[in-house]
Design a protein around this motif. Sequence first.
Motif, PDB file in Angstrom:
ATOM      1  N   PRO A  48       0.852  -1.198   0.000  1.00  0.00           N
ATOM      2  CA  PRO A  48       0.000   0.000   0.000  1.00  0.00           C
ATOM      3  C   PRO A  48       0.886   1.245   0.000  1.00  0.00           C
ATOM      4  O   PRO A  48       1.870   1.306   0.743  1.00  0.00           O
ATOM      5  CB  PRO A  48      -0.765  -0.121   1.325  1.00  0.00           C
ATOM      6  CG  PRO A  48      -0.658  -1.560   1.741  1.00  0.00           C
ATOM      7  CD  PRO A  48       0.616  -2.075   1.161  1.00  0.00           C
ATOM      8  N   ASP A  49       0.554   2.201  -0.842  1.00  0.00           N
ATOM      9  CA  ASP A  49       1.345   3.434  -0.921  1.00  0.00           C
ATOM     10  C   ASP A  49       0.925   4.349   0.236  1.00  0.00           C
ATOM     11  O   ASP A  49      -0.225   4.790   0.289  1.00  0.00           O
ATOM     12  CB  ASP A  49       1.060   4.097  -2.269  1.00  0.00           C
ATOM     13  CG  ASP A  49       1.887   5.346  -2.476  1.00  0.00           C
ATOM     14  OD1 ASP A  49       2.455   5.864  -1.482  1.00  0.00           O
ATOM     15  OD2 ASP A  49       1.965   5.809  -3.625  1.00  0.00           O
ATOM     16  N   PRO A  50       1.863   4.646   1.172  1.00  0.00           N
ATOM     17  CA  PRO A  50       1.480   5.462   2.342  1.00  0.00           C
ATOM     18  C   PRO A  50       0.877   6.806   1.935  1.00  0.00           C
ATOM     19  O   PRO A  50       0.035   7.348   2.647  1.00  0.00           O
ATOM     20  CB  PRO A  50       2.801   5.673   3.085  1.00  0.00           C
ATOM     21  CG  PRO A  50       3.730   4.614   2.576  1.00  0.00           C
ATOM     22  CD  PRO A  50       3.285   4.266   1.188  1.00  0.00           C
ATOM     23  N   ALA A  51       1.307   7.317   0.771  1.00  0.00           N
ATOM     24  CA  ALA A  51       0.783   8.615   0.317  1.00  0.00           C
ATOM     25  C   ALA A  51      -0.683   8.518  -0.102  1.00  0.00           C
ATOM     26  O   ALA A  51      -1.324   9.537  -0.345  1.00  0.00           O
ATOM     27  CB  ALA A  51       1.622   9.132  -0.853  1.00  0.00           C
ATOM     28  N   SER A  52      -1.216   7.299  -0.204  1.00  0.00           N
ATOM     29  CA  SER A  52      -2.605   7.154  -0.654  1.00  0.00           C
ATOM     30  C   SER A  52      -3.532   6.800   0.502  1.00  0.00           C
ATOM     31  O   SER A  52      -4.650   6.333   0.295  1.00  0.00           O
ATOM     32  CB  SER A  52      -2.691   6.071  -1.732  1.00  0.00           C
ATOM     33  OG  SER A  52      -2.578   4.776  -1.154  1.00  0.00           O
ATOM     34  N   LYS A  53      -3.073   7.022   1.738  1.00  0.00           N
ATOM     35  CA  LYS A  53      -3.895   6.673   2.896  1.00  0.00           C
ATOM     36  C   LYS A  53      -5.191   7.504   2.906  1.00  0.00           C
ATOM     37  O   LYS A  53      -5.157   8.720   2.707  1.00  0.00           O
ATOM     38  CB  LYS A  53      -3.102   6.916   4.180  1.00  0.00           C
ATOM     39  CG  LYS A  53      -3.733   6.252   5.384  1.00  0.00           C
ATOM     40  CD  LYS A  53      -2.854   6.286   6.608  1.00  0.00           C
ATOM     41  CE  LYS A  53      -3.647   5.720   7.778  1.00  0.00           C
ATOM     42  NZ  LYS A  53      -3.059   6.053   9.066  1.00  0.00           N
ATOM     43  N   LEU A  54      -6.304   6.859   3.123  1.00  0.00           N
ATOM     44  CA  LEU A  54      -7.590   7.555   3.117  1.00  0.00           C
ATOM     45  C   LEU A  54      -7.760   8.381   4.389  1.00  0.00           C
ATOM     46  O   LEU A  54      -7.361   7.948   5.466  1.00  0.00           O
ATOM     47  CB  LEU A  54      -8.737   6.548   3.044  1.00  0.00           C
ATOM     48  CG  LEU A  54      -8.792   5.657   1.805  1.00  0.00           C
ATOM     49  CD1 LEU A  54      -9.910   4.634   1.937  1.00  0.00           C
ATOM     50  CD2 LEU A  54      -9.004   6.513   0.557  1.00  0.00           C
ATOM     51  N   GLU A  55      -8.372   9.535   4.255  1.00  0.00           N
ATOM     52  CA  GLU A  55      -8.653  10.343   5.439  1.00  0.00           C
ATOM     53  C   GLU A  55      -9.581   9.592   6.382  1.00  0.00           C
ATOM     54  O   GLU A  55      -9.355   9.531   7.579  1.00  0.00           O
ATOM     55  CB  GLU A  55      -9.314  11.653   5.025  1.00  0.00           C
ATOM     56  CG  GLU A  55      -8.332  12.799   5.000  1.00  0.00           C
ATOM     57  CD  GLU A  55      -9.034  14.073   4.597  1.00  0.00           C
ATOM     58  OE1 GLU A  55      -9.978  14.482   5.314  1.00  0.00           O
ATOM     59  OE2 GLU A  55      -8.639  14.638   3.557  1.00  0.00           O
ATOM     60  N   GLU A  56     -10.626   9.020   5.805  1.00  0.00           N
ATOM     61  CA  GLU A  56     -11.525   8.190   6.611  1.00  0.00           C
ATOM     62  C   GLU A  56     -11.540   6.782   6.037  1.00  0.00           C
ATOM     63  O   GLU A  56     -11.863   6.597   4.865  1.00  0.00           O
ATOM     64  CB  GLU A  56     -12.954   8.754   6.591  1.00  0.00           C
ATOM     65  CG  GLU A  56     -13.877   7.908   7.447  1.00  0.00           C
ATOM     66  CD  GLU A  56     -15.317   8.413   7.516  1.00  0.00           C
ATOM     67  OE1 GLU A  56     -15.641   9.430   6.879  1.00  0.00           O
ATOM     68  OE2 GLU A  56     -16.115   7.760   8.221  1.00  0.00           O
ATOM     69  N   PRO A  57     -11.185   5.782   6.850  1.00  0.00           N
ATOM     70  CA  PRO A  57     -11.213   4.410   6.334  1.00  0.00           C
ATOM     71  C   PRO A  57     -12.630   4.021   5.920  1.00  0.00           C
ATOM     72  O   PRO A  57     -13.616   4.589   6.401  1.00  0.00           O
ATOM     73  CB  PRO A  57     -10.744   3.560   7.513  1.00  0.00           C
ATOM     74  CG  PRO A  57     -10.128   4.497   8.482  1.00  0.00           C
ATOM     75  CD  PRO A  57     -10.771   5.830   8.258  1.00  0.00           C
ATOM     76  N   LEU A  58     -12.710   3.042   5.022  1.00  0.00           N
ATOM     77  CA  LEU A  58     -13.995   2.530   4.550  1.00  0.00           C
ATOM     78  C   LEU A  58     -14.105   1.071   4.950  1.00  0.00           C
ATOM     79  O   LEU A  58     -13.120   0.345   4.928  1.00  0.00           O
ATOM     80  CB  LEU A  58     -14.055   2.616   3.016  1.00  0.00           C
ATOM     81  CG  LEU A  58     -13.847   3.995   2.391  1.00  0.00           C
ATOM     82  CD1 LEU A  58     -13.647   3.880   0.878  1.00  0.00           C
ATOM     83  CD2 LEU A  58     -15.062   4.886   2.700  1.00  0.00           C
ATOM     84  N   VAL A  59     -15.296   0.630   5.318  1.00  0.00           N
ATOM     85  CA  VAL A  59     -15.471  -0.815   5.495  1.00  0.00           C
ATOM     86  C   VAL A  59     -16.187  -1.367   4.272  1.00  0.00           C
ATOM     87  O   VAL A  59     -16.963  -0.672   3.615  1.00  0.00           O
ATOM     88  CB  VAL A  59     -16.259  -1.187   6.772  1.00  0.00           C
ATOM     89  CG1 VAL A  59     -15.560  -0.666   8.012  1.00  0.00           C
ATOM     90  CG2 VAL A  59     -17.693  -0.720   6.703  1.00  0.00           C
ATOM     91  N   VAL A  60     -15.868  -2.609   3.945  1.00  0.00           N
ATOM     92  CA  VAL A  60     -16.612  -3.311   2.912  1.00  0.00           C
ATOM     93  C   VAL A  60     -17.929  -3.726   3.564  1.00  0.00           C
ATOM     94  O   VAL A  60     -17.913  -4.318   4.655  1.00  0.00           O
ATOM     95  CB  VAL A  60     -15.821  -4.534   2.430  1.00  0.00           C
ATOM     96  CG1 VAL A  60     -16.605  -5.287   1.361  1.00  0.00           C
ATOM     97  CG2 VAL A  60     -14.462  -4.089   1.879  1.00  0.00           C
ATOM     98  N   ARG A  61     -19.054  -3.419   2.943  1.00  0.00           N
ATOM     99  CA  ARG A  61     -20.356  -3.593   3.607  1.00  0.00           C
ATOM    100  C   ARG A  61     -20.506  -5.001   4.212  1.00  0.00           C
ATOM    101  O   ARG A  61     -20.352  -5.984   3.497  1.00  0.00           O
ATOM    102  CB  ARG A  61     -21.505  -3.334   2.621  1.00  0.00           C
ATOM    103  CG  ARG A  61     -21.544  -4.315   1.488  1.00  0.00           C
ATOM    104  CD  ARG A  61     -22.659  -4.055   0.472  1.00  0.00           C
ATOM    105  NE  ARG A  61     -22.281  -4.731  -0.762  1.00  0.00           N
ATOM    106  CZ  ARG A  61     -22.430  -4.243  -1.988  1.00  0.00           C
ATOM    107  NH1 ARG A  61     -22.978  -3.062  -2.182  1.00  0.00           N
ATOM    108  NH2 ARG A  61     -22.044  -4.931  -3.037  1.00  0.00           N
ATOM    109  N   PRO A  62     -20.836  -5.046   5.517  1.00  0.00           N
ATOM    110  CA  PRO A  62     -21.236  -6.326   6.096  1.00  0.00           C
ATOM    111  C   PRO A  62     -22.757  -6.486   5.947  1.00  0.00           C
ATOM    112  O   PRO A  62     -23.295  -7.583   6.043  1.00  0.00           O
ATOM    113  CB  PRO A  62     -20.852  -6.187   7.572  1.00  0.00           C
ATOM    114  CG  PRO A  62     -20.881  -4.719   7.845  1.00  0.00           C
ATOM    115  CD  PRO A  62     -20.665  -3.992   6.540  1.00  0.00           C
ATOM    116  N   THR A  63     -23.427  -5.398   5.684  1.00  0.00           N
ATOM    117  CA  THR A  63     -24.871  -5.244   5.462  1.00  0.00           C
ATOM    118  C   THR A  63     -25.018  -3.755   5.184  1.00  0.00           C
ATOM    119  O   THR A  63     -24.106  -2.991   5.464  1.00  0.00           O
ATOM    120  CB  THR A  63     -25.680  -5.689   6.709  1.00  0.00           C
ATOM    121  OG1 THR A  63     -27.074  -5.500   6.458  1.00  0.00           O
ATOM    122  CG2 THR A  63     -25.295  -4.892   7.951  1.00  0.00           C
ATOM    123  N   SER A  64     -26.150  -3.321   4.593  1.00  0.00           N
ATOM    124  CA  SER A  64     -26.162  -1.957   4.051  1.00  0.00           C
ATOM    125  C   SER A  64     -27.115  -0.976   4.715  1.00  0.00           C
ATOM    126  O   SER A  64     -27.384   0.095   4.169  1.00  0.00           O
ATOM    127  CB  SER A  64     -26.448  -2.008   2.551  1.00  0.00           C
ATOM    128  OG  SER A  64     -25.499  -2.798   1.887  1.00  0.00           O
TER     129      SER A  64
END
Lengths: 491, 491
Positions: B107-123
């Motif tokens: 993972p490129d450290p310069a591409s770190k997201l400001e807010e992490p995302l979760v892959v939907r466990p349910t929506s």
Amino acid sequence: MAEQGITPRATDYSQWYLDVIAAGELADYSPVKGSMVLKPHGFAMWEAIREDLDRRFKETGHVNAYFPLFIPVSFLSKEAQHVEGFAKECAVVTHHRLRACEGGVEPDPASKLEEPLVVRPTSETIIWHMYGQWIQSWRDLPILINQWANVVRWEMKTRPFLRTSEFLWQEGHTAHATREEAMEEAVRMLHVYESFAREVLALPVVPGTKSASERFAGADETYTIETMMQNGWALQAGTSHFLGQNFARAFDVTFQDQNGERSFVWATSWGVSTRLIGAVIMTHSDDTGLVLPPRMAPVQVVVTPIWKGEEERARVLAFAEEVRAALAPHVRVKVDGRDNLKPGAKYFEWERKGVPLRLEIGPRDLEKRSVFAAPRFGGGGKFGIAFDALVETVRAKLDAMQADLLSSAEARREARTHRVASYDELKARVEDGGFFLVPWCDDAANEATIKEETRATLRCYPIDAQAEAAGRTCFYSGRPATHMAIFARAY
Amino acid sequence: MAEQGITPRATDYSQWYLDVIAAGELADYSPVKGSMVLKPHGFAMWEAIREDLDRRFKETGHVNAYFPLFIPVSFLSKEAQHVEGFAKECAVVTHHRLRACEGGVEPDPASKLEEPLVVRPTSETIIWHMYGQWIQSWRDLPILINQWANVVRWEMKTRPFLRTSEFLWQEGHTAHATREEAMEEAVRMLHVYESFAREVLALPVVPGTKSASERFAGADETYTIETMMQNGWALQAGTSHFLGQNFARAFDVTFQDQNGERSFVWATSWGVSTRLIGAVIMTHSDDTGLVLPPRMAPVQVVVTPIWKGEEERARVLAFAEEVRAALAPHVRVKVDGRDNLKPGAKYFEWERKGVPLRLEIGPRDLEKRSVFAAPRFGGGGKFGIAFDALVETVRAKLDAMQADLLSSAEARREARTHRVASYDELKARVEDGGFFLVPWCDDAANEATIKEETRATLRCYPIDAQAEAAGRTCFYSGRPATHMAIFARAY
């Protein structure tokens, strides 16, 4: 949902496109950067596409399967061009748990994965890993598998349907014993896409091959269907790749042939996506909103009853239901019996949603047992249809509308395909859009210069035009032409 | 693909299950921990389920849509119980680019997201955020949306179809103006699941409600269908949740009613997944391999021609094709004309793939214009069918086989549903499996103790049995019973 005006195409084509999507309730922006929500009407368009294509895939011997969403990063690295092509746009999963923190939750450091996973941008690597387990001998070939799935390619600059970080698509992945068979498959699927686009979406696509610089990362040959939007820009609507033995080598997939010799397996992959919806919108819609080719319209005919008072309402609705029942075995028809909306508001809504044919039924039509038909496009205005001629007339009208959209799009493409004599002429005219069909001597450096100077890209070497290249000189370099090429601005 | 033996159920039920899946070519392990590959035959089962359920959803007024795969972590936190329920099993995306490193990519450290995302466990969270944009007034209600999608709930201990990190499912999410309407919807969908499971999958499910400890994270009431596997264990096959106003409050979704007052919107959600395939396998299959209920079998009838020599081959194949053409409008039929496999090998393969009816055609059948039918299960052996009676006989046989599977499963469930008088009796018998139907006084602490001591969980309060609770005392606490409850070991 707030009422939404539609900017005319002539004023601002890009804004018009966004307005048509909003007014037709096709999609919405989401709080996740780069991802969109496919609203029911937009998703129904995808369902129509999926159903028809899936039938075509099955008719050509393919079966569906499903492979994992996540791909270990080490898999991507195994094919050098593939990782080069996709590394810069991958969503990377690094943790498998959240923990509480001040103000919310954060990735739990104790759940860090030993090997990060990428969310599939395409599935060649994981699928060829599996094919390595499944293929031992010539008896296991061919494998003809398709997958309907979501994929993620991180995008900074997005446009609904045309370019989003997550999109829906299908990806076919086939494995063959010989080069010839794989090549045949790649070309077969190109033609499946071409006929589907023409027959169902009314898109007069140009089938061709890509230049080396525009090929899929990991392909030996990329076939494409290119289509022209109303502003003259090109859109790549689908691709089919001959992958040679590249992925078989990367994942060490060999088979034993009938003579007992082992060789690497030959591969293809091919895909179309929700981008096709963008192509349909940009090709056919008008300043009133969405226009849908009847064969892909989720609702082909909407019946709008008009009444005053309860007694009239019951009678009109009963006749509307009779009309629906007569049409239902033949076309996708719906009665809009909502009583909290005036007829005018309903017309307005269905026009913006692109329903091809509206049938109005008022008390007087009831007496005559006829309906009043209002086609969404094509001119000629409204006309009456007697109940007895209903099915026949409606079907014929929808067919005619379908043919009309295709021939209009074809005429536009013809009118805006320019055979320019020199690079200067291309530079002078490129701002106005259109396909520039030119004799061309294949050269990646020249191609890059043209892209740099004009923002036009080499869309394809159209299959039907290649014979013309013989004996001509390249419009750019003056060297003997190797191909006929289409250059265009593209989405 | 290597030949695969099937462990008998009596020897090792868990291994038998895995063997049936491998021998039937339903699924395969993937290199991604916790994810499986749905092979074509397994995926075709999912397609059959999806097609039938989708029709039922549309008949009850629902439409499909598609929401983003990624959910900002802050969304999860908005509903307290929801984040509590799902935080421990989320795949978290933290970067959007890879870069080259020694030996591969990272993972490129310069591409770190400001807010992490979760892959939907349910929506629920992302959908209720969107509903907040779409709902203003009572005119916008109800919203009746379903989504077919992949979801991820990180699992350490997995079992194909029953428990995997990624799985395919559908999730309905509806929004209503009143509590009553939402309740009705939750119950309606429970019954849609119940009839689908009985009619198509031949699963005699028990509809019921969950105790508070087993409820969906964020629900006020969870309805469930519970079904019994051949080893007497329970499997939760589908759930429908009444969510009250919990998500509307978390995402501030209000509407203006006809009197101009604003209130929070009422919600339901409901889902079934590829887990249903596991339920079908574990309920109906035998020591020979997969057994499929005819109504969900991707191939219902396989025609296997038998010939010696070229001349015979042509004649037998021609009759096989006649048989196929006669059946095709009525059942899903396929001719297995492969000439590199002996008939015995074909029988073996189709048996393990669970095809309900095999029709054998040899040269002598040809002369008599009849076929020889071999049902996959149900005893009674093979029987001849004259060509003229083909369609009628095959349809009747498939219907009888479908009914037979349901009644066998029902009889097994009846025989193994125990009305025990005391907790000691449950403890003594729980190892042997079965549903334990008992009078029960609702108490989360007692429920936890029973789970701890017996590994049996409270599966549901079966709707049909609740009247029996009146006047009885709890089998565990001796207090007045509030419910009739089913306890069982469960997958």
